[in-house]
Structure formats: C-alpha cells, structure tokens
Enzyme design. Structure first.
Site, mmCIF file in Angstrom:
data_model
loop_
_atom_site.group_PDB
_atom_site.id
_atom_site.type_symbol
_atom_site.label_atom_id
_atom_site.label_comp_id
_atom_site.label_asym_id
_atom_site.label_seq_id
_atom_site.Cartn_x
_atom_site.Cartn_y
_atom_site.Cartn_z
ATOM 1 N N GLY A 61 3.562 4.497 6.687
ATOM 2 C CA GLY A 61 2.714 4.082 5.566
ATOM 3 C C GLY A 61 2.236 5.283 4.761
ATOM 4 O O GLY A 61 2.363 6.424 5.193
ATOM 5 N N ARG A 78 -5.810 5.271 1.936
ATOM 6 C CA ARG A 78 -7.245 5.014 2.128
ATOM 7 C C ARG A 78 -7.914 6.113 2.947
ATOM 8 O O ARG A 78 -9.131 6.211 2.983
ATOM 9 C CB ARG A 78 -7.456 3.646 2.806
ATOM 10 C CG ARG A 78 -7.125 2.472 1.893
ATOM 11 C CD ARG A 78 -7.012 1.162 2.669
ATOM 12 N NE ARG A 78 -5.725 1.055 3.361
ATOM 13 C CZ ARG A 78 -5.352 -0.004 4.091
ATOM 14 N NH1 ARG A 78 -6.172 -1.034 4.227
ATOM 15 N NH2 ARG A 78 -4.169 -0.026 4.683
ATOM 16 N N GLY A 85 6.613 -1.340 3.017
ATOM 17 C CA GLY A 85 5.807 -2.310 3.761
ATOM 18 C C GLY A 85 6.162 -2.332 5.239
ATOM 19 O O GLY A 85 7.169 -1.761 5.673
ATOM 20 N N ASN A 127 -5.431 -10.444 12.643
ATOM 21 C CA ASN A 127 -4.213 -9.893 13.231
ATOM 22 C C ASN A 127 -4.465 -8.454 13.697
ATOM 23 O O ASN A 127 -4.848 -7.592 12.909
ATOM 24 C CB ASN A 127 -3.109 -9.943 12.161
ATOM 25 C CG ASN A 127 -1.890 -9.140 12.545
ATOM 26 O OD1 ASN A 127 -1.613 -8.928 13.729
ATOM 27 N ND2 ASN A 127 -1.145 -8.680 11.529
HETATM 28 C C1 UD1 Z 1 -1.834 -4.441 8.793
HETATM 29 C C2 UD1 Z 1 -1.415 -5.899 8.790
HETATM 30 C C3 UD1 Z 1 -2.672 -6.772 8.912
HETATM 31 C C4 UD1 Z 1 -3.404 -6.415 10.200
HETATM 32 C C5 UD1 Z 1 -3.724 -4.929 10.264
HETATM 33 C C6 UD1 Z 1 -4.232 -4.581 11.641
HETATM 34 C C7 UD1 Z 1 0.576 -6.009 7.390
HETATM 35 C C8 UD1 Z 1 1.162 -6.409 6.105
HETATM 36 N N1 UD1 Z 1 -0.728 -6.193 7.536
HETATM 37 O O1 UD1 Z 1 -2.644 -4.201 7.665
HETATM 38 O O2 UD1 Z 1 -2.305 -8.132 8.955
HETATM 39 O O3 UD1 Z 1 -4.603 -7.176 10.288
HETATM 40 O O4 UD1 Z 1 -2.535 -4.139 10.012
HETATM 41 O O5 UD1 Z 1 -4.719 -3.280 11.701
HETATM 42 O O6 UD1 Z 1 1.289 -5.552 8.259
HETATM 43 N N2 UD1 Z 1 3.521 1.336 7.739
HETATM 44 C C9 UD1 Z 1 4.837 1.703 7.718
HETATM 45 N N3 UD1 Z 1 5.566 1.521 6.582
HETATM 46 C C10 UD1 Z 1 5.024 0.948 5.473
HETATM 47 C C11 UD1 Z 1 3.671 0.555 5.493
HETATM 48 C C12 UD1 Z 1 2.952 0.743 6.647
HETATM 49 O O7 UD1 Z 1 5.366 2.216 8.703
HETATM 50 O O8 UD1 Z 1 5.745 0.816 4.487
HETATM 51 C C13 UD1 Z 1 2.737 1.577 8.962
HETATM 52 C C14 UD1 Z 1 1.477 2.398 8.711
HETATM 53 O O9 UD1 Z 1 1.740 3.772 8.852
HETATM 54 C C15 UD1 Z 1 0.509 1.863 9.760
HETATM 55 C C16 UD1 Z 1 0.998 0.441 10.011
HETATM 56 O O10 UD1 Z 1 2.305 0.339 9.473
HETATM 57 O O11 UD1 Z 1 0.558 2.600 10.938
HETATM 58 C C17 UD1 Z 1 0.115 -0.605 9.343
HETATM 59 O O12 UD1 Z 1 0.054 -0.345 7.964
HETATM 60 P P1 UD1 Z 1 -1.344 -0.409 7.184
HETATM 61 O O13 UD1 Z 1 -1.091 -0.053 5.781
HETATM 62 O O14 UD1 Z 1 -2.372 0.332 7.913
HETATM 63 O O15 UD1 Z 1 -1.640 -1.985 7.286
HETATM 64 P P2 UD1 Z 1 -3.010 -2.739 7.142
HETATM 65 O O16 UD1 Z 1 -3.350 -2.861 5.714
HETATM 66 O O17 UD1 Z 1 -4.027 -2.136 8.022
HETATM 67 CA CA CA Z 2 -4.093 -0.310 9.265
#
Ligand code: UD1
Ligand code: CA
Length: 432
Positions: free
Chosen positions: A12, A16, A83, A166
């Site tokens: 990600g 933030r 995503g 979640n």
């Molecule tokens: C995500 C979940 C949400 C959940 C929450 C729990 C999704 C769409 N939403 O939201 O339902 O309640 O986590 O903490 O999954 N990442 C990638 N590639 C990307 C985007 C993100 O590897 O393209 C990784 C990030 O580095 C992170 C994880 O996925 O470690 C979650 O991503 P983040 O953006 O933190 O999701 P949330 O908005 O917290």
């Molecule tokens: Ca998160």
C-alpha cells in the site's frame, strides 16, 4: 498445519502515515510492524510470501536482514491492479489453504492466525466489534450469514452504523481465489481492487463464508501515527505483564518502555521511567529511575538513576550512579558513581571512577580506546586522553589530565600548584 500458505499485504501507499518511511516499517516496541505479522504467519506456514511494490527496496532489505530466506518477496502490479485484491493476486501460494494478512496489524498473534487457517470454508474472515468503527470495512451479516464487507467510503449511512468490522486477516481456498480474484472489479469510489469484494462474490455464489471473531486490539490496523501509538501502548502493556509474571519487578510499569528484543534473566528490578532499548540483556540487575539502556549487557549490576548506557556496553558486577554515560565500554567490578563519560573503554575490577571523569575518546577525526586496569583510583574531574592505558594499581589525583601511559604503582598528578594569598578576600572587599 504446515500445509498453509500465507500472503502478507504490504504494497500500500501508506499515505495516512504522513511519513517517508514505508508504513509497515514503522516500529512497535522497537520492531517493524510487519515483523509481528510475519512471525505470526511463520507459526503456521512454511510458505510466507510478502507482497511489495517493486520500488520497496527498503522493505525488501529489512526482510532479508530479519528473516533471510524464510520469507519470499513478490511484487504487486500496482499500475494495473491497485488495491488489496491486486496485492493478493501477486502471491502464488504453494498450498491449497491460503491465509492473507494485512501488513499493518502489529498485534496479531500466532494463535489467531492458526484459528483462521484451520477454517475449511472457501472464504473465512476475521471480525471484531468496534464502538467507533470509522475507517474499517463493515461486515454485513444477515441471518447469521456473512453477506459482504462494505468499505467506509462506499457504505450507506445505515451500514456505517454497523459495529462488526473486518480485521484484515483472511483464510481462503486457493481454488476459490483463482476462480474469483479475476472477477473483482475496481471500486467506483477509489478505483481500487478490494480483497473484501471476494466476500460478496462468495456469498452470491452460495459459498459459505465464516467469521472468526477476535479482540479489538489483536486485530487492530495501524494507518496513522496516532494508531501506531495506541498499538504500541497495548503492546508495551502485555510485554511488561509477561516480564513481571516471569519475575521482573517494575515500579510504576506504565512509565517504563521496553523493546520487544530485550531479554531479562534472574531477578531484576526496573524502576519508573526506565527505557530499555534494542537487543539489551539484563541479568540479576537493578535499573533505577529514568535510566536509558541501549543494545547492551548488564549483569549483576545497578544502574542509575538517570544513567545512559549506550550501545555495546558490558556492565558486569558494577555500580553505575547518576549521570554516568557509557558507550562501547566494558566495566567489570567497577564503581562509577557520578557524572562521568566512559566511551570506548575497558575498566577492570576494583577500580573507582571519580565524579566527573571523562574518557576523551575523540580527537575530532577518530575514536581511540582507553584501557584501565584493576584497583585504579581515579580522582574527580580527571580527563583520560585516548589512546591511553592505565595499568593496575595506579592512583590518579583529582583534576588530572592524563596524556601519557603511567606505570603500575604510580601516583599521577597534572594539576598546577596551588597558591594562597593571605587576607586577599578582606582586602579586596574592604570588609575588615
Ligand atoms: C483494509 C480493509 C478493511 C479492513 C481494514 C482492517 C480493504 C479494501 N479494506 O482497509 O475492510 O477493515 O483493512 O485493518 O482491504 N496494500 C497492498 N496493496 C495495495 C493496497 C494496500 O499491499 O494496493 C496493503 C497495505 O500495505 C496494508 C494492507 O494492504 O498493509 C491494507 O491496506 P490499507 O490501505 O491499510 O487498508 P485499510 O484502508 O486499512
Ligand atoms: Ca490498514
């Protein structure tokens, strides 16, 4: 349980966090957040894959250092599939059961991951209840069936009120993933591919989706520095409880900070405000109030209050008093009671370091060693200009600047002769 693959999502943007450091490398009790997730995954899996962006060289190097070949890095096609679903797509699991874990959940533990990994449904999610669920995906459950997960930005007002959220840890069958990951469409609000959309796809295909409920802290996700501080406070609390139940006494434990890598052995006391950092080892010792110890070993000693033991110090059977700083110093059977800097030094048994003793270890270009033998008495306000060797059984008078190696048995003095002018005070102030 070894027939489980784990995919850890760490690609990600972490915007933030408002930091140049990648989000998952931010530390909780001295360890990168992602380390805790990997350790929990390694508990159940011999196939741990971490999903990164190709440019995440710093995360890759960190993982190499910490885990060597126990984890492998795979790379998300972020351009085409941004995503969390895009991230999961990058993994090629070896086994039929696949656990997917967000990389930003530092409080996750092996037991929870194990429970999730033992689910046999095509899709299993982690859920917890949160009074203020803002930011988390809401879990929509109807007649005991998990129907879908709705992200904050796509949730209706009614959905936003759902307190079941979640946790970001999942368990899937590999065949389900290969069939359904390609069916995910980019979300309208974020133009991202959500892993959470797998749930609605599974439910509408009449596949059962299970929910494994967990604790609000164990499953917390860290997106901001404020959340990082909350996670760390919780982690510190449990870490100190564990140490206390193993016999470490703590005064006002909520004021003490201890790195996850620190080790305590035997009966130890840690007073309020102490900070124990890095791979420090403390054995049968007392760390007094507001002392800081970094990457050092302390055995059978008392340190502080307000002492600073800097990296690579070895403090054995030694008394370190207030305002004493050490760095790369080996002290054995020494008394250094007050106000000293002892850097790049070795000091032997029975030696007394007077208040204000300084090892002058740096000449502006290089660092030099100071070696002090046994039974040396160093008077107050002594400077030892390194490189220098003080043999056993030497007395150094107060206020001496030592620049030449003395011989065993010497008295060393370098202060100028004192003069006294009789009645000067009275004449000067015309008082008598
Ligand atoms: C995500 C979940 C949400 C959940 C929450 C729990 C999704 C769409 N939403 O939201 O339902 O309640 O986590 O903490 O999954 N990442 C990638 N590639 C990307 C985007 C993100 O590897 O393209 C990784 C990030 O580095 C992170 C994880 O996925 O470690 C979650 O991503 P983040 O953006 O933190 O999701 P949330 O908005 O917290
Ligand atoms: Ca998160």
């Amino acid at each position: 349980m070894s027939k489980v693959s784990a995919a850890i999502l760490a690609a990600g943007a972490g915007t933030r966090m408002k930091s140049r450091t990648p989000k998952v490398l931010h530390r909780v009790s001295g360890r990168a957040m992602i380390d805790y997730v990997i350790l929990a995954a390694l508990d159940i899996s011999d196939d741990v894959q971490v999903v990164l962006r190709p440019e995440s060289e710093d995360i890759r190097a960190h993982l190499e250092r910490e885990f060597g070949d126990r984890v492998i890095c795979v790379y998300q096609d972020y351009e085409n599939f941004p995503g969390t679903a895009g991230a999961l797509k990058a993994a090629s699991p070896k086994h039929e059961r696949v656990v997917a874990l967000n990389g930003d959940m530092p409080l996750i533990n092996g037991d929870f991951v194990k429970a999730l990994a033992s689910r046999q449904e095509d899709a299993a999610i982690s859920v917890f209840t949160k009074l203020d669920p803002f930011g988390y995906g809401r879990v929509v459950i109807k007649n005991d069936r998990v129907i879908k997960i709705v992200e904050e930005k796509d949730a209706s007002e009614a959905e936003k009120k759902i307190a079941a959220v979640n946790g970001g840890a999942y368990s899937f069958s590999r065949s389900f993933l290969s069939g359904f990951l390609p069916k995910i469409r980019a979300s309208r609000s974020q133009k991202e591919y959500y892993i959470t959309d797998l749930i609605a796809l599974a439910a509408s295909d009449n596949r059962s989706v299970s929910a494994t409920w967990g604790d609000e802290y164990i499953l917390m996700g860290v997106n901001s520095k404020a959340e990082l501080a909350i996670a760390e406070a919780y982690h510190q609390k449990t870490l100190k409880e564990t140490l206390m139940s193993a016999g470490v006494a703590m005064r006002l434990p909520e004021t003490i900070y201890i790195d996850a890598n620190a080790i305590f052995e035997g009966e130890c006391v840690v007073e309020n405000g102490a900070v124990i950092l890095g791979k420090t080892k403390i054995i049968r010792s007392v760390v007094k109030a507001h002392s800081v110890i970094e990457d050092s070993v302390v055995i059978g000693s008392d340190v502080g209050p307000m002492a600073h033991i800097r990296p690579n110090s070895e403090i054995v059977n030694t008394h370190i008093g207030n305002y004493v700083e050490t760095k790369s110093a080996k002290l054995s059977g020494v008394k250094a009671g007050h106000l000293s800097y002892l850097g790049d030094a070795t000091i032997g048994e029975g030696t007394n370091i007077g208040a204000g003793t300084i090892t002058c270890n740096f000449d502006g270009k290089s660092k030099y060693q100071t070696a002090i033998g046994k039974n040396v008495f160093i008077g107050s306000d002594t400077q030892l200009v390194a490189p220098i060797t003080i043999p056993n059984n030497v007395i150094i008078g107060a206020g001496t600047t030592v620049v030449k190696d003395p011989s065993e048995g010497d008295l060393v003095l370098s202060r100028s002769k004192q003069i006294s002018v009789a009645n000067f005070f009275f004449n000067f102030f015309r008082k008598k």
